[in-house]
Write an enzyme that holds these catalytic residues in place. Structure first.
Site, PDB file in Angstrom:
ATOM      1  N   SER A 193      -5.002-108.167  67.038  1.00 15.54           N
ATOM      2  CA  SER A 193      -3.677-107.674  67.442  1.00 15.54           C
ATOM      3  C   SER A 193      -2.583-108.007  66.436  1.00 15.54           C
ATOM      4  O   SER A 193      -1.412-108.112  66.797  1.00 15.54           O
ATOM      5  CB  SER A 193      -3.308-108.218  68.828  1.00 15.54           C
ATOM      6  OG  SER A 193      -4.288-107.848  69.793  1.00 15.54           O
ATOM      7  N   ARG A 194      -2.973-108.206  65.180  1.00 12.76           N
ATOM      8  CA  ARG A 194      -2.028-108.509  64.099  1.00 12.76           C
ATOM      9  C   ARG A 194      -1.310-109.843  64.282  1.00 12.76           C
ATOM     10  O   ARG A 194      -0.301-110.098  63.628  1.00 12.76           O
ATOM     11  CB  ARG A 194      -0.995-107.379  63.939  1.00 12.76           C
ATOM     12  CG  ARG A 194      -1.622-106.038  63.527  1.00 12.76           C
ATOM     13  CD  ARG A 194      -2.302-106.155  62.172  1.00 12.76           C
ATOM     14  NE  ARG A 194      -2.805-104.883  61.675  1.00 12.76           N
ATOM     15  CZ  ARG A 194      -4.074-104.479  61.769  1.00 12.76           C
ATOM     16  NH1 ARG A 194      -4.966-105.249  62.394  1.00 12.76           N
ATOM     17  NH2 ARG A 194      -4.455-103.341  61.252  1.00 12.76           N
ATOM     18  N   LEU A 195      -1.828-110.708  65.146  1.00 12.47           N
ATOM     19  CA  LEU A 195      -1.250-112.049  65.311  1.00 12.47           C
ATOM     20  C   LEU A 195      -1.991-113.006  64.382  1.00 12.47           C
ATOM     21  O   LEU A 195      -2.687-113.931  64.805  1.00 12.47           O
ATOM     22  CB  LEU A 195      -1.341-112.488  66.776  1.00 12.47           C
ATOM     23  CG  LEU A 195      -0.515-111.634  67.749  1.00 12.47           C
ATOM     24  CD1 LEU A 195      -0.728-112.111  69.185  1.00 12.47           C
ATOM     25  CD2 LEU A 195       0.970-111.709  67.379  1.00 12.47           C
TER      26      LEU A 195
END
Length: 215
Positions: A193-195
């Site tokens: 999730s692009r975290l």
């Protein structure tokens, strides 16, 4: 094309990077990640390939892919023609940034700092272990200068081969190494999730300080 680009994405989920996994200073962690990249990345990816960014006299950035050829406690070493465009940039602004990207491991390392030429002895030592063609090429190519066509380059190489037909080429004075002496190194590990995980090391009063950055 625009719609296709918008849909292109990869969900990174291979690994994480916590403070418990990281070292107190960045060189040990870089060595660890680099060795893992050497073992994991497959051709045509070269684990020592990195993007080098420099700035010209007008403040315009320039970047290109090079190969890392040395790493010690002082910094990261690469070799080039001192009269090339990047050489002229570094003469005017002796600072640079380099980025390593290892897609299989979903990792990136960003390094920034001051750049200085290595000693003539270091340049000569590396020059002498290069393949003969590369050593001749360092003499033949007027790197970054405009030439008429491929035939001109091949003619320059032929003349250089003739010059050294009975001897080994010596290291040119216009060719050698630079060492990037880092004051900032950031380790990036892809996460879902692009975290992503981003651990940044920077020098403060001669000591490395580690901090986490938001993705």
């Amino acid at each position: 094309m625009t719609e296709r680009l918008a849909d292109m994405r990869r969900n990174y989920a291979r690994d994480g990077l916590t403070e418990a996994q990281a070292t107190d200073e960045p060189f040990a962690l870089f060595h660890q990640w680099f060795e893992e990249a050497v073992k994991t990345e497959q051709a045509p990816v070269e684990a020592n390939a990195m993007n080098l960014a420099t700035v010209d006299a007008e403040g315009r950035p320039h970047s290109r892919v090079l190969l890392l050829k040395g790493l010690d406690a002082q910094g990261f070493t690469f070799f080039t023609n001192y009269d090339s465009a990047k050489g002229q940039h570094l003469a005017a602004h002796p600072y640079a940034a380099m980025t390593f990207f290892w897609p299989t491991l979903e990792r990136q390392v960003r390094i920034e700092g001051r750049v200085a030429k290595v000693t003539a002895e270091e340049s000569n030592a590396y020059y002498q272990v290069r393949p003969l063609g590369s050593r001749l090429g360092a003499w033949a190519s007027p790197q970054s200068r405009v030439i008429a066509d491929r035939a001109e380059l091949e003619s320059l190489l032929a003349a250089t081969e003739q010059r050294y037909v009975d001897s080994q080429p010596e290291c040119p004075e216009h060719w050698g190494g630079y060492r990037l002496i880092p004051d900032r190194i950031e380790f990036w590990q892809g996460r879902p999730s692009r975290l992503h995980d981003r651990l940044n090391y920077h020098l403060a009063s001669g000591q490395w300080v580690r901090e986490r950055l938001a993705p």
